[in-house]
Design an enzyme around this catalytic site. Structure first.
Site, PDB file in Angstrom:
ATOM      1  N   ASP A 130      53.239 -36.445  30.962  1.00 27.99           N
ATOM      2  CA  ASP A 130      52.517 -35.181  30.989  1.00 27.99           C
ATOM      3  C   ASP A 130      52.489 -34.674  32.440  1.00 27.99           C
ATOM      4  O   ASP A 130      53.475 -34.785  33.150  1.00 27.99           O
ATOM      5  CB  ASP A 130      51.122 -35.388  30.371  1.00 27.99           C
ATOM      6  CG  ASP A 130      50.392 -34.097  30.051  1.00 27.99           C
ATOM      7  OD1 ASP A 130      50.838 -33.407  29.121  1.00 27.99           O
ATOM      8  OD2 ASP A 130      49.409 -33.782  30.722  1.00 27.99           O
ATOM      9  N   TYR A 144      48.447 -22.400  24.440  1.00 33.88           N
ATOM     10  CA  TYR A 144      47.248 -23.044  25.000  1.00 33.88           C
ATOM     11  C   TYR A 144      47.213 -23.013  26.525  1.00 33.88           C
ATOM     12  O   TYR A 144      46.140 -22.859  27.120  1.00 33.88           O
ATOM     13  CB  TYR A 144      47.121 -24.483  24.470  1.00 33.88           C
ATOM     14  CG  TYR A 144      48.055 -25.494  25.098  1.00 33.88           C
ATOM     15  CD1 TYR A 144      47.620 -26.334  26.129  1.00 33.88           C
ATOM     16  CD2 TYR A 144      49.377 -25.620  24.678  1.00 33.88           C
ATOM     17  CE1 TYR A 144      48.460 -27.263  26.709  1.00 33.88           C
ATOM     18  CE2 TYR A 144      50.226 -26.542  25.254  1.00 33.88           C
ATOM     19  CZ  TYR A 144      49.767 -27.365  26.270  1.00 33.88           C
ATOM     20  OH  TYR A 144      50.611 -28.276  26.850  1.00 33.88           O
ATOM     21  N   TYR A 194      46.328 -27.137  34.635  1.00 35.37           N
ATOM     22  CA  TYR A 194      46.636 -25.827  34.038  1.00 35.37           C
ATOM     23  C   TYR A 194      46.550 -24.661  35.010  1.00 35.37           C
ATOM     24  O   TYR A 194      47.369 -23.739  34.948  1.00 35.37           O
ATOM     25  CB  TYR A 194      45.735 -25.606  32.808  1.00 35.37           C
ATOM     26  CG  TYR A 194      45.981 -26.697  31.798  1.00 35.37           C
ATOM     27  CD1 TYR A 194      47.178 -26.755  31.091  1.00 35.37           C
ATOM     28  CD2 TYR A 194      45.069 -27.743  31.618  1.00 35.37           C
ATOM     29  CE1 TYR A 194      47.445 -27.792  30.218  1.00 35.37           C
ATOM     30  CE2 TYR A 194      45.328 -28.782  30.749  1.00 35.37           C
ATOM     31  CZ  TYR A 194      46.522 -28.797  30.052  1.00 35.37           C
ATOM     32  OH  TYR A 194      46.792 -29.836  29.213  1.00 35.37           O
ATOM     33  N   HIS A 196      54.059 -36.739  21.727  1.00 35.20           N
ATOM     34  CA  HIS A 196      53.622 -36.589  23.113  1.00 35.20           C
ATOM     35  C   HIS A 196      52.962 -37.871  23.625  1.00 35.20           C
ATOM     36  O   HIS A 196      52.910 -38.103  24.831  1.00 35.20           O
ATOM     37  CB  HIS A 196      52.633 -35.417  23.188  1.00 35.20           C
ATOM     38  CG  HIS A 196      52.315 -34.971  24.576  1.00 35.20           C
ATOM     39  ND1 HIS A 196      53.261 -34.490  25.442  1.00 35.20           N
ATOM     40  CD2 HIS A 196      51.134 -34.939  25.268  1.00 35.20           C
ATOM     41  CE1 HIS A 196      52.691 -34.165  26.603  1.00 35.20           C
ATOM     42  NE2 HIS A 196      51.408 -34.438  26.519  1.00 35.20           N
TER      43      HIS A 196
END
Length: 318
Positions: free
Chosen positions: A108, A150, A233, A293
């Site tokens: 990730d 998202y 993010y 994932h």
């Protein structure tokens, strides 16, 4: 597993760049050290299966909670989050533990600091193994994805905070974990928020227990979501690209073909069109057809086997 892990894993805090960062460790490390880097919504515990496998194989396993995550301190200014800080934290952790060089295993958002560290500090890196994230030169563009994607939603200041704030921390982590374990990119409709994409009737993936969820939830109850929303993010655009990147160490990408990230723009082509090979001459890629994932939790034995084989194929010179 739980009792075995409690007996083998030692926990400590290291004073790193004005913060106390939590690390979990296992194994003696006769053959070298493996540094595990988690993503979101994860913590050091995400690597529980891999830590015990590499420790049994003769390596020292070190899994950290990134700054602002889990049992690590919160940085004083979360909004100033940057990938450079994470790279510098890794260097300081190796120094604090007197580790001359290490293998980096990441997933990730942890993949980006792993790649950057290997490019900037090749003499401190034995090799890099990333799950689900290839190295992509330049910034990622999500302009061709819908408004309800998202990452676009969570980039908006206050949007995720209001969405998450409707529920307790355990419910938020549960929902995100379920969404990220699917093969479909999480995208909300105009009249929906991301938390609306699953509810309590949606089962957890079979490889993720209520006990596992409780561990994740307890650590996010401590950290909250303020820093995790900034990193990654709201910080994706801040990453300083490295000019003419060329990896001097072995790079290994393990890609679950049911990982929703595989559908992100540029990901499949980076792996299949030879793009990543331009930057990583010593590159190996393995696909896991049913892998999600969270492939390291979904198929721990498979990932452990691939990881230990990668380590053994690249013995650390004294």
């Amino acid at each position: 597993m739980a009792m075995n892990m409690e007996q083998q894993v030692e926990h400590s805090h290291l004073p790193i760049r004005d913060l106390n960062l939590h690390v979990a460790q296992a194994g003696k490390g006769e053959l070298g050290t493996v540094l595990f880097l988690h993503g979101f919504p994860e913590i050091w515990y995400s690597w529980r299966h891999q830590m015990l496998a590499v420790a049994a194989g003769g390596y020292r396993a070190v899994a950290l909670d990134w700054r602002g995550y889990g049992l690590s301190d919160q940085p004083p200014e979360p909004e100033a989050a940057s990938y450079d800080d994470l790279v510098e934290d890794l260097l300081a952790i190796l120094d604090a533990l007197s580790i001359p060089k290490a293998f980096l295993v990441a997933k990730d958002f942890g993949a980006r600091p792993a790649y950057y560290f290997a490019l900037r500090h090749p003499s401190r890196t034995c090799g890099v193994m990333c799950l689900g994230i290839p190295f992509i030169h330049g910034s990622s563009s999500f302009t061709n994805l819908p408004e309800g994607f998202y990452i676009l939603r969570w980039r908006e200041p206050g949007r995720a905070e209001a969405d998450f704030g409707r529920y307790d921390v355990k419910r938020v982590v549960r929902t995100i974990y379920i969404l990220f374990s699917r093969s479909k990119i999480p995208i909300a409709k105009e009249d929906q928020e991301i938390m609306d994409l699953a509810d309590l009737s949606t089962p957890l993936p079979e490889w993720f227990t209520e006990d596992d969820l409780a561990v994740y939830a307890s650590l996010y109850e401590k950290s909250g979501f303020r820093y995790p929303l900034e990193m990654p993010y709201r910080s994706l655009h801040k990453a300083n690209a490295i000019e003419d990147p060329k990896f001097e160490v072995p790079v290994y990408v393990v890609m679950g073909e049911k990982d929703y990230v595989y559908k992100f723009p540029g990901v499949e082509s980076a792996l299949k069109d030879g793009i990543m090979e331009k930057f990583a001459p010593d590159l190996k890629i393995t696909y896991i057809p049913e892998g999600s994932h969270f492939v390291q939790e979904q198929f721990p034995d498979k990932v452990n086997d691939l990881l230990v084989r990668f380590l053994k194929d690249h013995p650390v010179s004294a």
